[in-house]
Design a protein around this motif. Sequence first.
Motif, short mmCIF file in Angstrom:
data_model
loop_
_atom_site.label_atom_id
_atom_site.label_comp_id
_atom_site.label_asym_id
_atom_site.label_seq_id
_atom_site.Cartn_x
_atom_site.Cartn_y
_atom_site.Cartn_z
N SER A 715 25.81 -3.17 -14.66
CA SER A 715 25.56 -3.13 -13.23
C SER A 715 24.15 -2.64 -12.94
CB SER A 715 26.58 -2.23 -12.52
OG SER A 715 27.88 -2.74 -12.66
N GLY A 716 23.57 -3.15 -11.89
CA GLY A 716 22.23 -2.74 -11.52
C GLY A 716 21.86 -3.37 -10.19
N GLN A 717 20.59 -3.34 -9.85
CA GLN A 717 20.17 -3.94 -8.60
C GLN A 717 18.76 -4.49 -8.71
OE1 GLN A 717 20.49 -0.52 -5.85
NE2 GLN A 717 18.30 -0.75 -5.44
N THR A 718 18.49 -5.48 -7.87
CA THR A 718 17.17 -6.06 -7.76
C THR A 718 16.92 -6.35 -6.29
OG1 THR A 718 15.69 -7.80 -8.60
CG2 THR A 718 17.94 -8.45 -8.09
N THR A 719 15.81 -6.97 -5.98
CA THR A 719 15.55 -7.39 -4.61
C THR A 719 15.14 -8.85 -4.60
OG1 THR A 719 13.24 -6.69 -4.72
CG2 THR A 719 14.82 -5.09 -3.83
N ILE A 720 15.47 -9.53 -3.52
CA ILE A 720 14.92 -10.86 -3.28
C ILE A 720 14.20 -10.81 -1.94
CG2 ILE A 720 16.62 -12.06 -4.69
CD1 ILE A 720 18.03 -12.91 -2.10
N THR A 721 13.10 -11.50 -1.85
CA THR A 721 12.25 -11.45 -0.66
C THR A 721 12.20 -12.81 0.00
OG1 THR A 721 10.89 -9.80 -1.79
CG2 THR A 721 9.97 -10.80 0.19
N ASP A 722 12.38 -12.84 1.32
CA ASP A 722 12.38 -14.12 2.03
C ASP A 722 10.95 -14.51 2.43
OD1 ASP A 722 11.71 -12.63 4.27
OD2 ASP A 722 13.62 -12.94 5.31
N ARG A 723 10.82 -15.57 3.17
CA ARG A 723 9.49 -16.10 3.54
C ARG A 723 8.72 -15.16 4.46
NH1 ARG A 723 11.56 -20.90 7.68
NH2 ARG A 723 13.29 -19.69 8.55
N TYR A 724 9.43 -14.23 5.10
CA TYR A 724 8.76 -13.23 5.94
C TYR A 724 8.51 -11.92 5.20
CZ TYR A 724 10.42 -16.53 9.47
OH TYR A 724 10.67 -17.66 10.20
#
Length: 804
Positions: A715-724
Amino acid sequence: MKDRVEILAPAGSMECLKAAITAGADAVYTGGALFGARAYAHNLTEEELLEAIDYVHLHGRRLYLTVNTLIKDREMEKQMYDYLLPYYRQGLDAVIVQDIGLFRFIRKHFPDLPIHASTQMTLTGVDGAKFLEKEGAQRIVTSRELSMAEVKKIADETELEIESFVHGALCYCYSGQCLFSSFIGGRSGNRGQCAQPCRLLYRTPEAKRPQYLLSLKDICTLELIPEMIESGIYSFKIEGRMKKPEYAAAVAFQYRKYADLYLKYYEECPAEEDPAAYAMKKYRVREEDRQMLLDLYNRGGFHTGYYHTQNGREMISLNRPNHAGVPAVKVLAKKGRNVTAKALTDLYPQDIIELPMRKGREKADNYTCKDAVRKGMNVQIPVFADTPFKRDEIWMRTRNSALIERLHEEFVNGKIKERICGTFRLYPQEAATLTVKCRDAEITVTGEKAQEALSQPMSRERIEKQLRKTGNTEFEFSFLKAEIGEKVFLPMQSLNELRREALETLEKVICENYRRSGEVKEPEENKTELSMEEEVISGWTASVRTAEQLEVILEEEAIGRIYVDCTMFPRIWEKDSYVEWITKVHAAGKEIYLVMPYIFRERTRKQYEAAYNRIFGAGWDGILIANYESFAFLKEYGYTGRIMTDYNLYEFNQESRKFWKEKGVFEFTAPVELTERELQDLRVKDGEVIVYGYLPMMISAGCIQKTTRGCLKKSGQTTITDRYRNPFVVKNECDYCYNILYNYVPLYLGDRMEEVYQIGPGRIRLMFTTERQQEVRQILSAYFEGKELPEGTYTRGHWKRGIK
C-alpha cells in the motif's frame, strides 16, 4: 436452451431500439424523460416509450426502463408515481434501479413490477446479491470488476437472474462510487450527467508527458461467451445508450449469433461426451467479425475486462480516450503536399482516415476518401504542409462508410415481421371468417357474407395470394389455409378489410396480454418525521485513516466518536493491533467505530469470516459500512451491535431512511451531493453531516501504481495532476486491492457552521484522509477555535450549488 441467454442491447432512441430488435436483441434497456443514468441520450418521450413497450411485445421481446439514478425527496413525493404508472399499466417488463429508497417505493406501490438492481448499486458479492434477492429483486447487474469465478458464485448461490456487461465502455471507478464529475464539473454521475473526467489527461510525478491514466479500453467478450453461459450469466448486456443505431444493432447481432452458435454445438453434442466441453471445443470466433466490431468503435483495441484480469496497464487506453479506428494505410512517401500510402484494407468512398497531429493543434485532421481503393493498392492523400511524416507509419481509419451504410440498410431501414398462421373460410351465403394466430394469441374476425359467383368464382390461390399481402404491418404468414366453397365470390375490398381487421385485432390482443390492470397503491403525503428507536447523541465525530491522525483527535475534547478505517490496521484479519487503539479511545472517554472496506469482495469476505470473532468481538462501539455486502455479512454472522451507513450508501430520501430503519440501522451519514435545503428535507436529526474532508472521488479496481510503475504489493500513495495542475492524491490499498482517488481540495464548512446547525444534524463529522498531524491540528483549530483557512484552499462542495 436459448432461454439461457438474453442479448440485452442499449436503446438511446426509438431508431436504436428498432434496429437492435431487428438485429436479434432479446431485450432492450432505455431511458424515459426522467431519472435515467444517461441524461444526455435521446431518451424517449412518454408517447414513444408507450409505443416502444408495445413494439417489443409484438415481437416477443422485452423492455427494461432505466430509473437508475438517486432520487431526491421532492421527486419521490411529487413525480415518481405518476412517472411510472403509465409504463406499468402498459406492461413494462422491469425497471433498473440504483436508489434503495426507490426500490422500496416500487415494491410498495407497484408490487408486480420486476426490479433489476443496477450496477450503480455496486454489487460485488454473494452477500449483497442474497440481501437484495430477499428484498424482492428479480435480477442483479453485477459490478464490471468481478471475475468470472465471482459471478459464477453469485449465480450458483442465488435464484437471481444474472446480468453482466459483455461489450462496450468501462468506467474506471466502481459504478455508483464515483463523485469525480460531480465535484469537479458539477455534473453528477449518480444523476445521469457524468462529464467523464476519467477520459482526460493526467500526469504522474515521474512521467514525462500526461496520459489517459483513467481511460479503460472497451471490452469485447465474444471469445468468452461459452464460459459466460456456463458461469450462469443470463443477460449479456451491451453498453452504449449514447451510441448510434448501427452500433447497437451490429453488436447485438454478433452476440446473438455467437451465443446461438455455442448453444447449437451444445445441443448437437454426442451422447457419450460432455455438452459444455464439446461445445467449447468446437466454438470459434471469426476474425472478420471481431474486426467489424473494432471498425465500429474501439479505444486502442479491445480487452476482455475483469473476467480474467484483476487490473493492469494492458486494460488502459493510455494514448487516446476515443475511437482509435483500425489500420488503414501504411505511409510510403511524401511529395509536396501529397502522401503516397499503401492500403492495408479495402477503402470506400467517404471513409475517414485520421492524419497525424500537427504541432500546436488540439485535434487531428482527417482525410475523407473520394474513391474506392482495394487492399494492397496505393492511394494519394493530400495533407497540410506541416503534417508530420514518418515512412512506414500506420494511419487509422476512424469511419468505415460502407460498413455503416450496410448496417443502416440491414437493421435501421430493415424490418422484422412476426410469423403467423391463418385459416380463412369462405362459403356462399356465410360470413367470411379469418382466424390468425401468433405465439399464444389467437383471434377470429368475420366479414360480410359471400355471394355465389355468377361468372368467375374466386380461386383458393387468388385468395391466399391476396391475404398474404401484409404490407407494412408487423406480421407475415408462414402458414395460410383457405377453405372455400364452389362458385363463391367476395369483393376484393372486403377481403382486404378482413385481413386488415384481423391483423389490427391480433396486434391489439398481443399487446393487451401484457397490460396490467390490478390495484396499485397511490402514495400518501409524507407529513410525519421518521421515528427513532434509539436516543440520538448530538455531537462532533471524526474519521481517521492513520495512527498519527488518531493521536491528535484523542486530544480534542469536543469529538466524542471516532471512526477508524480498517486500512489503518494492515491485514486486520491476522493482526490485532486495533485492540490497543480501542483501549486508548475508551480511556479518553470516546466511542470508536470500525470502518469496513469500501469494497467487500469474495477474497475480503473469506479473510474477515476466518477472523470474525476476533475482529468484531474486540469491543467496537459500532460499525460503519459502505456497501450492501458488509451489512449482509454482519447480519449473517449474528452481529448485534450498532451499524451505521456511510455517505456512499446514499440515503438520499425518506424512503431510503425507512428502508434502513426497517433493517435495524438507525444512524446514517448524509450524502455529500445534497444541498443545505435538501438535507433539511431529508431530516438529518438521526444522521451525520460531513463538514470537512478530502472526499473520495473514485474507488477503483484499477491501480495507478500498477499502471505506471508496476505492482509492488504494498500500500502507498501517489498523485496525478490534471490539465490545470491540480494534484489528486491516489492511495492504493493492497489489502483490499482498490484505489481511492481524493479530491485535490477538501470540503470545508467551518465558516458556515450556523447554517449547518440550523438543519439539525444529529452529529457533525470531520473526515481525515491524507492529512499529516499538523494539518489535522490546523483543521481542528479552524472548527473549534475560529481560525480561518486560507481562501482558495478548499471547496464548499454541494452545500449551496447541489446537483441537477
